[in-house]
Design an enzyme around this catalytic site. Structure first.
Site, PDB file in Angstrom:
ATOM      1  N   ASP A 230       0.826  -1.196   0.000  1.00  8.01           N
ATOM      2  CA  ASP A 230       0.000   0.000   0.000  1.00  8.01           C
ATOM      3  C   ASP A 230       0.868   1.256   0.000  1.00  8.01           C
ATOM      4  O   ASP A 230       1.489   1.583   0.998  1.00  8.01           O
ATOM      5  CB  ASP A 230      -0.882  -0.023   1.252  1.00  8.01           C
ATOM      6  CG  ASP A 230      -2.102   0.848   1.119  1.00  8.01           C
ATOM      7  OD1 ASP A 230      -2.087   1.751   0.282  1.00  8.01           O
ATOM      8  OD2 ASP A 230      -3.067   0.615   1.864  1.00  8.01           O
ATOM      9  N   HIS A 318      -8.772  -2.239  -9.269  1.00  3.83           N
ATOM     10  CA  HIS A 318      -8.620  -0.996  -8.518  1.00  3.83           C
ATOM     11  C   HIS A 318      -7.487  -0.134  -9.074  1.00  3.83           C
ATOM     12  O   HIS A 318      -7.631   1.079  -9.201  1.00  3.83           O
ATOM     13  CB  HIS A 318      -8.379  -1.314  -7.041  1.00  3.83           C
ATOM     14  CG  HIS A 318      -8.332  -0.111  -6.179  1.00  3.83           C
ATOM     15  ND1 HIS A 318      -9.452   0.490  -5.676  1.00  3.83           N
ATOM     16  CD2 HIS A 318      -7.287   0.629  -5.748  1.00  3.83           C
ATOM     17  CE1 HIS A 318      -9.103   1.546  -4.961  1.00  3.83           C
ATOM     18  NE2 HIS A 318      -7.801   1.650  -4.990  1.00  3.83           N
TER      19      HIS A 318
END
Length: 403
Positions: A230, A318
């Site tokens: 992330d 995504h």
């Protein structure tokens, strides 16, 4: 959770997931991918020393300076733990409220500068070396409008997104403070000091939230609770000057923080096969490499196709929907954290910095419409704040608000 500005989301919506049957979650995916932000360190540009200890005890780390042109909560290397505090200012007459705001900002400046110093006076912060505290203070859109403060014209509340399930008691606020440090103890003590100082100056507590990062080797990208890396695609220093910090002038050393508290269906996502999870995100979980690339930091090729004409990075992935290529190259600086408030309430504290919050709105709308990760996410809280320029050594946060 915007991933390429964010994390990836899952295109498959198996009936077994806790949130998969709810169409209302279509907007939830925007923020998750984006967050934890190992790449955020590029903005610090502090020329941090990388020396290795040889013999004897490890060297003592220096305090992170509080004073400077920009607030350390954005520029310093991302710390392992965070604590956010939101406050409101009771509404009376505009002149009185402005005076109260000045008092609160003065109290916060003094408290945060002292806590971040090499020798904080509170005994609970002594004996363990520098606190390594990095903080930021921001102004909410409603307060800025009410008091006619000098903030960027782009500052405003976010629109409602499909699937939002926001708790107003844990959202918004007139003032937002984010504390970041190496350990929970420091944050607990400093949060108490900040709350006491702000309340004594006239602010009323609204909500608080704590978060954390996983243990991660230096120079590597942390993972979120889905197991995805992330923060791979954060902007470098040059891009940040264009997309993160304000334009030259009064707001050039400020930025806008978009905060979203996103509950994650960790169990439901884990039930997918590894290949399915990778296609939902658009990156391989094991190494963070985009499905179109060979190394983690390769720019995802959202137009690459397989021999059968299908996209290598699926159309609902995504990474694809959050790609800066759909926004003229605009990138957010993502410095998100995970949170764990109980067995059924775990997820991501999406914290992204940008010049114009309309960028987040564009990304979130794309994710709301097509993101495959949406069934595994619920956006439960939200806030926007103008992160003030930093304070000079003899100055106070917010001095530019009155001009």
């Amino acid at each position: 959770m915007p991933t390429e500005q964010g994390i990836a989301q899952d295109p498959s919506r198996p009936a077994a997931t806790g949130f998969g049957r709810r169409r209302a979650l279509l907007a939830a995916g925007a923020v998750l991918a984006a967050g934890v932000g190992a790449a955020a360190d590029e903005l610090a540009r502090d020329d941090r020393a990388a020396g290795r200890a040889t013999a004897g005890p490890p060297p003592t780390e220096a305090a992170i300076p509080f004073h400077g042109a920009r607030q350390a909560g954005v520029t310093a290397p991302q710390q392992p733990a965070t604590h956010l505090l939101s406050f409101d200012l009771p509404q009376t007459a505009a002149a009185t409220d402005r005076k109260v705001l000045r008092s609160v900002l003065g109290a916060l400046t003094s408290t945060l500068a002292t806590a971040a110093s090499d020798a904080p006076p509170d005994p609970r912060l002594q004996g363990g070396g520098a606190t390594r505290l990095a903080s930021l203070v921001g102004i909410g859109p409603a307060l800025a409008a009410r008091l006619d403060l000098n903030v960027p014209t782009s500052l405003g509340e976010l629109p409602s997104f499909p699937g939002d399930r926001l708790d107003p008691r844990r959202s918004n606020g007139d003032l937002l403070v984010q504390l970041c440090a190496a350990d929970r103890w420091t944050l607990t003590v400093v949060a108490e000091l900040v709350g006491t100082a702000a309340h004594a100056a006239g602010a009323v507590p609204r909500w608080t939230q704590s978060g954390f990062l996983p243990h991660t080797a230096p120079g590597t990208t942390p993972r979120n609770l889905f197991g995805s890396k992330d923060g791979t695609a954060n902007p470098d220093h040059v891009a940040a000057e264009q997309w993160v910090w304000g334009p030259p002038g009064a707001h050039g050393d400020g930025t806008v923080l978009v905060y979203r508290r996103i509950r994650m269906d960790v169990t439901g996502f884990a039930a997918l096969s590894e290949g399915r999870r990778d296609r939902v995100i658009g990156r391989r979980a094991r190494d963070g490499v985009a499905l179109s690339g060979t190394a983690e930091h390769d720019e995802p090729d959202i137009y690459a196709k397989n021999p059968d004409g299908s996209y290598v990075i699926p159309a609902t992935a995504h990474v694809r929907l959050a790609s800066p290529r759909f926004d003229g190259g605009a990138r957010m600086l993502r410095r998100s954290y995970s949170y764990d408030d109980g067995p059924i309430d775990r997820g991501l504290l999406f914290c992204a910095f940008m010049r114009d919050p309309a960028q987040f709105t564009r990304v979130q709308n794309r994710l709301a419409a097509r993101d495959a990760l949406t069934p595994f996410l619920q956006h439960r809280a939200s806030a926007v704040a103008y992160v003030l320029p930093g304070a000079a050594s003899a100055g106070t946060l917010g001095e530019q608000l009155w001009t």
